[in-house]
Motif scaffolding. Structure first.
Motif, PDB file in Angstrom:
ATOM      1  N   VAL A   1      27.016 133.786  63.313  1.00 40.95           N
ATOM      2  CA  VAL A   1      27.814 134.973  63.621  1.00 40.95           C
ATOM      3  C   VAL A   1      28.772 135.236  62.468  1.00 40.95           C
TER       4      VAL A   1
ATOM      5  N   LEU B   1      36.988 136.591  64.555  1.00 35.84           N
ATOM      6  CA  LEU B   1      36.003 135.517  64.561  1.00 35.84           C
ATOM      7  C   LEU B   1      36.404 134.351  65.449  1.00 35.84           C
TER       8      LEU B   1
ATOM      9  N   THR C   1      30.202 143.446  62.371  1.00 36.35           N
ATOM     10  CA  THR C   1      29.645 142.166  62.797  1.00 36.35           C
ATOM     11  C   THR C   1      28.179 142.108  62.404  1.00 36.35           C
TER      12      THR C   1
ATOM     13  N   GLY D   1      31.644 137.948  60.554  1.00 39.11           N
ATOM     14  CA  GLY D   1      32.561 139.071  60.643  1.00 39.11           C
ATOM     15  C   GLY D   1      32.845 139.625  59.260  1.00 39.11           C
TER      16      GLY D   1
ATOM     17  N   GLU E   1      31.820 143.876  68.881  1.00 34.27           N
ATOM     18  CA  GLU E   1      30.797 142.940  69.372  1.00 34.27           C
ATOM     19  C   GLU E   1      31.321 141.509  69.397  1.00 34.27           C
ATOM     20  N   LEU E   2      32.274 141.189  68.524  1.00 32.48           N
ATOM     21  CA  LEU E   2      32.797 139.825  68.459  1.00 32.48           C
ATOM     22  C   LEU E   2      33.637 139.460  69.677  1.00 32.48           C
TER      23      LEU E   2
ATOM     24  N   ALA F   1      37.079 142.736  60.914  1.00 33.62           N
ATOM     25  CA  ALA F   1      36.445 141.978  61.991  1.00 33.62           C
ATOM     26  C   ALA F   1      36.612 140.474  61.816  1.00 33.62           C
ATOM     27  N   THR F   2      36.938 140.008  60.590  1.00 33.07           N
ATOM     28  CA  THR F   2      37.159 138.578  60.398  1.00 33.07           C
ATOM     29  C   THR F   2      38.316 138.080  61.253  1.00 33.07           C
TER      30      THR F   2
ATOM     31  N   ALA G   1      34.983 134.323  68.743  1.00 31.28           N
ATOM     32  CA  ALA G   1      33.539 134.102  68.838  1.00 31.28           C
ATOM     33  C   ALA G   1      33.154 132.650  68.614  1.00 31.28           C
ATOM     34  N   THR G   2      34.099 131.819  68.120  1.00 34.87           N
ATOM     35  CA  THR G   2      33.766 130.426  67.804  1.00 34.87           C
ATOM     36  C   THR G   2      33.817 129.518  69.024  1.00 34.87           C
TER      37      THR G   2
ATOM     38  N   HIS H   1      32.459 133.428  58.811  1.00 38.00           N
ATOM     39  CA  HIS H   1      31.461 133.140  59.842  1.00 38.00           C
ATOM     40  C   HIS H   1      32.057 132.261  60.928  1.00 38.00           C
ATOM     41  N   ALA H   2      31.389 132.241  62.068  1.00 37.47           N
ATOM     42  CA  ALA H   2      31.860 131.474  63.223  1.00 37.47           C
ATOM     43  C   ALA H   2      30.914 130.310  63.484  1.00 37.47           C
TER      44      ALA H   2
END
Length: 287
Positions: free
Chosen positions: A54, A64, A12, A56, A225-226, A60-61, A67-68, A41-42
């Motif tokens: 943010v 995302l 992230t 990913g 972290e996401l 990690a994508t 996180a959005t 990205h978010a």
């Protein structure tokens, strides 16, 4: 000798996006920096906007979307008396008004937008209508039947500046809220028009500007972290072994409505469980 393929990067990155590049440009910069194609990205920021983006990387994508959905915070300036084609300073002037404003009236009207409101997506947005994005329709000169969308505004505060037609604004809102539309609608409510400038996202979910850095320097954090804003469950070693196979744990106590981020005893993210149509769905993160 065959070239060795670089190791895949998962993580992230919280970028403080500068003015000028698009959000996609930032993704391109990070692809070059980390040597990883899978980057997303978010929450898009316009080229002229700055602030928290943010991102990913690698596996990690897949996280995302968690996180959005968080609330966003913005700061900007609202310029009254001038409406533009894009509702911000990048557009062409389409109408002007002679407006005389009292700070107390502007502040009171801004507060009237707090709560659940309907917004008409601007024509420069990425919302799809009939399979096409509104900004693509706008560039082609075609018309689009836009449908108002429900958004939540938690805070909309304005402050007078040395220019009687320019106000500083602070906004806390749900994902999907258009600050440029808030500014334009406030101008209309005051009997004229307005556009925004100097838009800066100061927070996205629990990520703030203190977490962010320039695209070439921003720190690479773990993928977990996401999901730090999700409900979290710490598993035993045996439970983590089961969860890694995509199996939900029948005897695990899920509190709340989810989603839930599941961690092994060492604090590593194992999976994310969520309710979909009343059924528990497990997403394993093999990192």
């Amino acid at each position: 000798m065959a070239r060795r393929r670089p190791a895949t990067v998962h993580g992230t990155v919280i970028v403080d996006k500068p003015a000028g590049p698009t959000s996609h440009d930032v993704v391109t910069m990070l692809r070059r920096r980390f040597g990883e194609r899978r980057i997303g990205h978010a929450g898009t920021l316009d080229p002229s906007a700055t602030g928290v983006l943010v991102v990913g990387i690698g596996n990690a994508t897949r996280l995302l979307r968690f996180a959005t959905a968080g609330r966003k915070s913005y700061e900007c300036e609202i310029v009254f008396g001038v409406e533009t084609s894009t509702l911000d300073a990048a557009g062409e002037t389409v109408a002007t008004w002679s407006m005389s404003l009292r700070p107390a009236d502007v502040a009171d009207l801004a507060r009237s937008f707090v709560g659940t409101i309907l917004q008409l997506p601007p024509m420069v947005s990425a919302v799809r209508v009939g399979g096409r994005r509104l900004h693509e329709i706008a560039r082609s000169g075609d018309a689009a039947d836009r449908v108002p969308r429900e958004v939540e505004v938690y805070r909309f505060e304005v402050e007078a500046t040395g220019d009687p037609l320019v106000y500083r604004a602070s906004v806390d809102c749900s994902a999907g809220t258009y600050v440029r539309t808030l500014g334009a609608d406030l101008g209309s409510a005051l009997g004229g028009g307005a556009h925004i400038r100097s838009l800066r996202r100061t927070r996205s979910g629990s990520f703030s500007l203190t977490d962010a850095g320039p695209p070439d320097q921003a720190e690479l954090w773990p993928p977990a972290e996401l999901v730090r804003d999700l409900l979290q469950i710490r598993l035993s070693g045996d439970e983590a072994a089961v969860a890694r196979h995509g199996t939900h744990l029948a005897d695990l106590r899920y509190t709340g409505s989810g989603p839930w981020a599941l961690f092994d005893p060492e604090g590593r993210l194992v999976a994310v469980h969520e309710l979909v149509d009343g059924r528990l769905r497990a997403m394993v993160l093999p990192i």
